[in-house]
Design an enzyme around this catalytic site. Sequence first.
Site, PDB file in Angstrom:
ATOM      1  CB  ALA A  61      -0.871   0.003   1.234  1.00 46.31           C
ATOM      2  N   GLY A 102       0.763  -5.073   0.944  1.00 47.95           N
ATOM      3  CA  GLY A 102      -0.328  -5.163  -0.021  1.00 47.95           C
ATOM      4  C   GLY A 102       0.112  -5.748  -1.346  1.00 47.95           C
ATOM      5  CD  GLU A 105      -2.419  -7.763   2.499  1.00 49.47           C
ATOM      6  OE1 GLU A 105      -2.108  -6.575   2.249  1.00 49.47           O
ATOM      7  OE2 GLU A 105      -3.118  -8.075   3.463  1.00 49.47           O
ATOM      8  CD  GLU A 125       1.270  -5.625   5.624  1.00 54.32           C
ATOM      9  OE1 GLU A 125       2.099  -6.457   6.014  1.00 54.32           O
ATOM     10  OE2 GLU A 125       0.736  -5.666   4.494  1.00 54.32           O
TER      11      GLU A 125
HETATM   12  N1  T1G Z   1       4.642   3.255  -0.162  1.00 52.71           N
HETATM   13  C1  T1G Z   1       5.161   4.421  -0.611  1.00 52.71           C
HETATM   14  N2  T1G Z   1       6.485   4.680  -0.707  1.00 52.71           N
HETATM   15  C2  T1G Z   1       7.316   3.711  -0.317  1.00 52.71           C
HETATM   16  C3  T1G Z   1       6.861   2.447   0.154  1.00 52.71           C
HETATM   17  C4  T1G Z   1       5.459   2.251   0.218  1.00 52.71           C
HETATM   18  N3  T1G Z   1       4.936   1.096   0.634  1.00 52.71           N
HETATM   19  N4  T1G Z   1       7.949   1.706   0.454  1.00 52.71           N
HETATM   20  C5  T1G Z   1       9.030   2.461   0.183  1.00 52.71           C
HETATM   21  N5  T1G Z   1       8.645   3.652  -0.276  1.00 52.71           N
HETATM   22  C6  T1G Z   1       9.525   4.735  -0.728  1.00 52.71           C
HETATM   23  C7  T1G Z   1      10.492   5.191   0.359  1.00 52.71           C
HETATM   24  O1  T1G Z   1       9.843   6.152   1.179  1.00 52.71           O
HETATM   25  C8  T1G Z   1      11.592   5.802  -0.499  1.00 52.71           C
HETATM   26  O2  T1G Z   1      11.087   7.034  -0.978  1.00 52.71           O
HETATM   27  C9  T1G Z   1      11.630   4.880  -1.721  1.00 52.71           C
HETATM   28  O3  T1G Z   1      10.357   4.209  -1.755  1.00 52.71           O
HETATM   29  C10 T1G Z   1      12.734   3.862  -1.648  1.00 52.71           C
HETATM   30  O4  T1G Z   1      12.553   3.205  -0.397  1.00 52.71           O
HETATM   31  C11 T1G Z   1      -3.000  -3.164   2.965  1.00 52.71           C
HETATM   32  C12 T1G Z   1      -1.667  -1.420   4.356  1.00 52.71           C
HETATM   33  C13 T1G Z   1      10.208  -1.671  -0.431  1.00 52.71           C
HETATM   34  C14 T1G Z   1      12.060  -2.930   0.714  1.00 52.71           C
HETATM   35  O5  T1G Z   1       6.079  -1.643   4.736  1.00 52.71           O
HETATM   36  O6  T1G Z   1      10.525  -1.963   3.230  1.00 52.71           O
HETATM   37  O7  T1G Z   1       0.758  -2.686   2.410  1.00 52.71           O
HETATM   38  O8  T1G Z   1      12.891   8.521  -0.096  1.00 52.71           O
HETATM   39  O9  T1G Z   1      14.874   3.726   0.434  1.00 52.71           O
HETATM   40  O10 T1G Z   1      16.014   0.230   0.472  1.00 52.71           O
HETATM   41  O11 T1G Z   1      -1.782  -4.772   4.081  1.00 52.71           O
HETATM   42  O12 T1G Z   1      11.190   0.645   1.057  1.00 52.71           O
HETATM   43  O13 T1G Z   1      13.044   7.597  -2.434  1.00 52.71           O
HETATM   44  O14 T1G Z   1      11.286   9.324  -1.856  1.00 52.71           O
HETATM   45  O15 T1G Z   1      13.430   1.937   1.547  1.00 52.71           O
HETATM   46  O16 T1G Z   1      15.259  -0.346  -1.931  1.00 52.71           O
HETATM   47  C15 T1G Z   1       3.683  -2.344   3.627  1.00 52.71           C
HETATM   48  C16 T1G Z   1       8.092  -0.600   3.193  1.00 52.71           C
HETATM   49  C17 T1G Z   1       2.886  -1.101   3.485  1.00 52.71           C
HETATM   50  C18 T1G Z   1       7.271  -1.752   2.694  1.00 52.71           C
HETATM   51  C19 T1G Z   1      12.554  -0.919  -0.684  1.00 52.71           C
HETATM   52  N6  T1G Z   1       4.917  -2.195   2.885  1.00 52.71           N
HETATM   53  N7  T1G Z   1       9.183  -0.368   2.300  1.00 52.71           N
HETATM   54  O17 T1G Z   1      13.742  -0.700   0.044  1.00 52.71           O
HETATM   55  O18 T1G Z   1      14.363   1.608  -0.829  1.00 52.71           O
HETATM   56  S1  T1G Z   1       1.411  -1.229   4.415  1.00 52.71           S
HETATM   57  C20 T1G Z   1       6.031  -1.851   3.540  1.00 52.71           C
HETATM   58  C21 T1G Z   1      10.341  -1.076   2.433  1.00 52.71           C
HETATM   59  C22 T1G Z   1       0.423  -2.292   3.495  1.00 52.71           C
HETATM   60  C23 T1G Z   1      -1.620  -3.637   3.299  1.00 52.71           C
HETATM   61  C24 T1G Z   1      -0.874  -2.647   4.129  1.00 52.71           C
HETATM   62  C25 T1G Z   1      11.421  -0.667   1.495  1.00 52.71           C
HETATM   63  C26 T1G Z   1      11.537  -1.567   0.255  1.00 52.71           C
HETATM   64  P1  T1G Z   1      12.149   8.205  -1.385  1.00 52.71           P
HETATM   65  P2  T1G Z   1      13.854   2.632   0.310  1.00 52.71           P
HETATM   66  P3  T1G Z   1      14.931   0.178  -0.579  1.00 52.71           P
END
Ligand code: T1G
Length: 694
Positions: A61, A102, A105, A125
Amino acid sequence: MAVDYTTHDGVAVITLNNPPVNGLGLSTRAGIVEGIERAQNDPAIKAIVLTGAGKAFSGGADITEFNTPKATQEPTLATVIKIVEGSVKPVVAAIHSVAMGGGLELALGAHYRIAAPGAQIALPEVKLGILPGAGGTQRLPRAIGLEAALNMIVSGAPVLSEKLADSGLFDEVVQGDLAEAALAFARKVGAKEGPHPKVRERKIEHPNAAGFIQFARNSVAGIAKNFPAPHKCIDAVEAGVQNGFDKGLEFERECFIALVQTPESHALRHAFFGERAASKIPDVPADTPVRDISTVAVIGAGTMGGGIAMNFINAGIPVTLLETRQEALDRGLATIRKNYEATVKKGKLKPEALEQRMALITPTLSYDDLKHADLIVEAVFEELGVKEQVFKRLDEVAKPGAILASNTSTLDVDKIAAFTKRPQDVVGLHFFSPANVMKLLEVVRGKDTAKDVLATVMKLAKKIRKTAVVSGVCDGFIGNRMIEQYIRQALFMLEEGALPAQVDRAIEKFGFAMGPFRMSDLAGNDIGWAIRKRRYLEHPDMHYSKIADRLCEMGRFGQKTGGGWYDYKAGDRTAYPSNVVDEMIGEFSKDTNAARRKIGDEEIVERLVFALVNEGAKILEEGIASKASDIDMVYLTGYGFPLYRGGPMLYADTVGLYNVERAIRRYAARPNGDAWQLAPGIAELAAKGRGFND
Ligand code: T1G
């Protein structure tokens, strides 16, 4: 639409295209639905591939949409997944690099899944204080079994796709070109008669589900201490096991809605973004060219120098380690080796890796050996005269373009830069002890520090796995400048009626790893004593409690002298309340005619934390820190501030700056109130009903 739609001989390919990680924002979600419907209505299309462009299948997400109307605007992710799963034509998810939250999912809603090896598969999450909110707690247990699914959901940890090859999650893990394999797989299943398999129709088989779930609950008790999400993850999985998929899905939704509103989740998301925002410097463009850092030199092989050197060799960067005397150099190397041996003993480092790392160190007694270094970090004695000698010498030997960094924790980086003819190449790199362990790195920007130097050290900080926060030049930079006000309040409270153990207990109950008095006994009370002596000369007008000086005059420097604010027994680090100290405190109050009174825990916490907030507000106003989240990252990664409260500035927002202002004004009108000069920014924001992190 953040989605591309192409067709290839009867196969429709829907490609998520929402950089940087194909976050499932509203436009992406709508694009997927449009693509699925377009394929349904095209008789030439027999099957559908769902895949991601760029560096991810999908990172989940779009967390930038959280707590905004878009997050819950249809089509929600749950709706998208229902449409994917309900497609008459088979949907094949083709996964590479990252399928998280997501994103995973969504893939679980497809009929088939193929993956390239090396992809990070996770439901992280829980690390954001929530739980998978689009069916992950219901589909993953059906895809890979109850135990494996619960482990992934409660830990939030990524698993590499090849490790899940036989888990039931993937139909294939493909070695070759994923896109071609996906088209071939789609053609194959497209030729089959429906209906196509749905994960939701699988059963959750387990010989003793209730028993394992109870085991899972007992196992998370520790990590769930201040966080509600881990238990909710287990509740949601249990609901699906006990009451079936649809009831489980409903319950999961209820849990998600409850968790996303919690202050703990807000704090965790704040820290997630704060960590990434910290590496962005407002006036340094993201595409600023960086200097190549292939080899580093460290001056000083003491506790700090040795720890600093380890950071670089851990990242595979060779280090030249300079000392003035052979025995100091030998001692420094022996300490580094001992640290690695301890890691090997814990099974966290292979013995051969130890030797490889030690081989990356080139010890020397000669400055001439620093002439090839791309970055030189000095960690010598904290005295300006010594720094002057070092930097004048560096100016002579360092190659043009070498970055010259000081690990100073209190001295003026501009004065240090002025010892050289290249102030633009000078920067502060303030590591926190133990330097090879603490994540925080304060990058102190001098008035002449070049922008490419800043961009270079911020990138290097990521490589050595540090949370780097840029600070301007002031006394104590960000962290120590704020902690000084915190300690001031702690000492005044002893004068006014509190005792060390009570203050420590109150703030540790608030969530700090260690209260001010236990911390001071650990660091050494003589450190603070030296700083205060300097303060009394520099700021004779600033009112300090002298109670800590009296403790030091008793020779009670803390653990290292067997007694400080607390008593200690040989070989035992436990802090025992000290009658000697309690008597001294009583005497001191008498000597200063301070009427002792009972001080409650709430006042203790307010005065300690709001002292941080007030100084943090001044640091923001002076531009020493560029954003409130930077200050929070300093406190979360360097000072043991409780993660579930998000840092002092976010905590102040949670309390409400209106209430913070009132409390500060109240303390300003009481004994020792002269220490409370309200930061104008607090009053201004409070008047507008805003917070630091809006
Ligand atoms: N949404 C929006 N932006 C995101 C993002 C996300 N999910 N994940 C990363 N970014 C942005 C981050 O802010 C940075 O932005 C850029 O991407 C590179 O990130 C319904 C509700 C995916 C393993 O928790 O673990 O899904 O600074 O530096 O080291 O159940 O980012 O470049 O502008 O970390 O290569 C669940 C969190 C969401 C994943 C990549 N997903 N992200 O790592 O790059 S909740 C997460 C990470 C959800 C559902 C629920 C890592 C990465 P900028 P980065 P990276």
